[in-house]
Design an enzyme around this catalytic site. Structure first.
Site, mmCIF file in Angstrom:
data_model
loop_
_atom_site.group_PDB
_atom_site.id
_atom_site.type_symbol
_atom_site.label_atom_id
_atom_site.label_comp_id
_atom_site.label_asym_id
_atom_site.label_seq_id
_atom_site.Cartn_x
_atom_site.Cartn_y
_atom_site.Cartn_z
ATOM 1 N N GLY A 243 0.827 -1.191 0.000
ATOM 2 C CA GLY A 243 0.000 0.000 0.000
ATOM 3 C C GLY A 243 0.860 1.238 0.000
ATOM 4 O O GLY A 243 2.052 1.202 -0.322
ATOM 5 N N HIS A 244 0.245 2.363 0.391
ATOM 6 C CA HIS A 244 0.938 3.655 0.389
ATOM 7 C C HIS A 244 1.274 4.137 1.785
ATOM 8 O O HIS A 244 1.658 5.284 1.966
ATOM 9 C CB HIS A 244 0.098 4.706 -0.335
ATOM 10 C CG HIS A 244 -0.069 4.438 -1.792
ATOM 11 N ND1 HIS A 244 -0.771 5.290 -2.631
ATOM 12 C CD2 HIS A 244 0.373 3.427 -2.582
ATOM 13 C CE1 HIS A 244 -0.758 4.803 -3.866
ATOM 14 N NE2 HIS A 244 -0.081 3.667 -3.852
ATOM 15 N N GLY A 245 1.092 3.278 2.794
ATOM 16 C CA GLY A 245 1.439 3.652 4.156
ATOM 17 C C GLY A 245 0.260 4.205 4.928
ATOM 18 O O GLY A 245 -0.903 4.024 4.568
#
Length: 401
Positions: A243-245
């Site tokens: 994911g993107h965090g």
């Protein structure tokens, strides 16, 4: 004696649970069929309305389908207020319609609205069937795009818990909390492929007193995103990746956005993501939204790109509008990064890129130990427009503030 006492305690607890349990409204009694083909939205809604009109602790029950059958469910709103404390006990698999044809005029698939006192549990799955809609998502490339439907929305709810369920392959966001207070998201599993667009795990905006705890999130976008108007939010014990965090933002894109205050992200593990803990704000903007009182602590990074990042030059499109050429108007202050350790997949492990118009103030870096994935190469930190701060303890890479 001890075993007898234990048995008596268990018997007392079981008796209390039975006494506390309210009437059950099984969706199959209202015509629901787990064949994966029949639209069950009317049956579910009838069960909900009957339970909602019942005092006490009524439960809407969705049993497992025979032979692993699933309940096809078109978009619907479970609306309150209700007379009792509602429970929705999902043991089976709920499946969204394929594509977008059934979602005309609908921004959500399953929407709980204006309910005070709600428990969603049962070990079941909300299958958004996102793969049938992701190719239709133009938002990663087109700014004025049509948003795809969120799988589950908690809108204007209070005293609500979601626990022990799975959200799978949402078409857009998995779970949105908006205009709500007193929400607990605990031990949920959220899954979508790493290349699925805009499949944020939990998105929180315009809400207070929200806790996301002990959950596993693997998506194609932010595991948890905290948007405008969110305050008193805790994210703890979350495993994030891919994911993107875990992100605050994006902020500053639209006029009139409310402030973000008092967020704590702690005891999380982030692995294989494109960012670790991030604050992202758009360039430009007129009203100075404020971000303050944020703490990121006790976090483990495992081969994460940009483990610690403030990005006040956010614009994901190939070309940005003239208004987005100006520095961000969002004001960031009182943000603490403490005891963050692990492996960075980028040499720049700490990047604090703040606004020229409103430099970041009151930042703290303490006990940061982020090593580069390539042995023998030191990690670095980069700062821009940071108006001082506090540093202490181990600092790898060395601080730039």
């Amino acid at each position: 004696m001890a075993s007898r006492l234990g048995a008596l305690l268990l018997l007392a607890m079981a008796t209390w649970l039975v006494a506390d349990a309210g009437p059950v409204f099984n969706v199959t009694d209202f015509g629901a069929v787990a064949d994966g083909k029949t639209d069950n939205s009317r049956a579910f809604l009838r069960a909900w309305m009957k339970a909602c009109a019942t005092p006490g602790r009524p439960a809407v029950v969705v049993p497992r389908g025979s032979w692993s059958g699933s309940y096809l469910l078109h978009p619907l709103v479970f609306r309150g207020p209700c007379k009792g404390y509602m429970e929705v006990r999902v043991a089976g698999v709920l499946r969204a319609p394929a594509g977008l044809g059934a979602f005309k005029g609908c921004r959500e698939w399953v929407h709980f609205s204006s309910v005070d006192g709600l428990l969603v549990t049962g070990g079941g799955t909300f299958d958004g069937r996102g793969a049938t809609a992701w190719p239709l998502n133009e938002c990663p490339k087109k700014r004025d795009c049509k948003l795809l439907p969120t799988s589950i929305k908690l809108g204007r709810v209070r005293n609500t818990t979601i626990t022990g369920v799975t959200s799978l392959d949402s078409k857009f966001f998995h779970l949105t909390v908006a205009g709500s207070h007193g929400v607990r998201i605990h031990r949920v599993s959220i899954r979508a492929p790493r290349d699925s667009p805009n499949t944020d795990g939990v998105h929180i905006q315009g809400s207070t007193d929200v806790r996301v705890t002990d959950s596993a999130v693997a998506t194609g976008d932010d595991c948890v995103s905290v948007g405008p108007g969110a305050s008193d939010v805790v994210v703890s014990g979350v495993t994030c990746g891919p994911g993107h965090g875990i992100s605050v933002g994006s902020l500053g894109r639209y006029p009139g956005e409310e402030d973000v205050r008092r967020l704590r992200v702690a005891n999380c593990t982030i692995a294989g993501t494109s960012n670790g803990v991030r604050i992202k704000t758009w360039r430009g903007g007129s009203r100075p939204t404020a971000v303050s009182g944020l703490v990121f602590e006790d976090i483990v990074m495992r081969k994460v790109r940009n483990p610690i990042i403030i990005d006040q030059e956010y614009c994901p499109y190939a070309s940005c509008r003239e208004s987005e050429q100006r520095p961000s108007a969002v004001r960031i202050s009182d943000v603490k990064f403490r005891n963050i350790r692990g492996v960075s997949a980028t040499q720049v492990a700490v990047k604090l890129s703040c606004s020229e118009a409103s430099p970041c103030r009151g930042l703290e870096l303490r006990d940061i130990d982020l090593r580069y994935v390539k042995r023998g190469v030191a990690t670095q930190s980069q700062c821009a427009h940071v108006a001082g701060g506090v540093v202490g303890g181990t600092l790898v890479p060395p601080s730039c503030i």
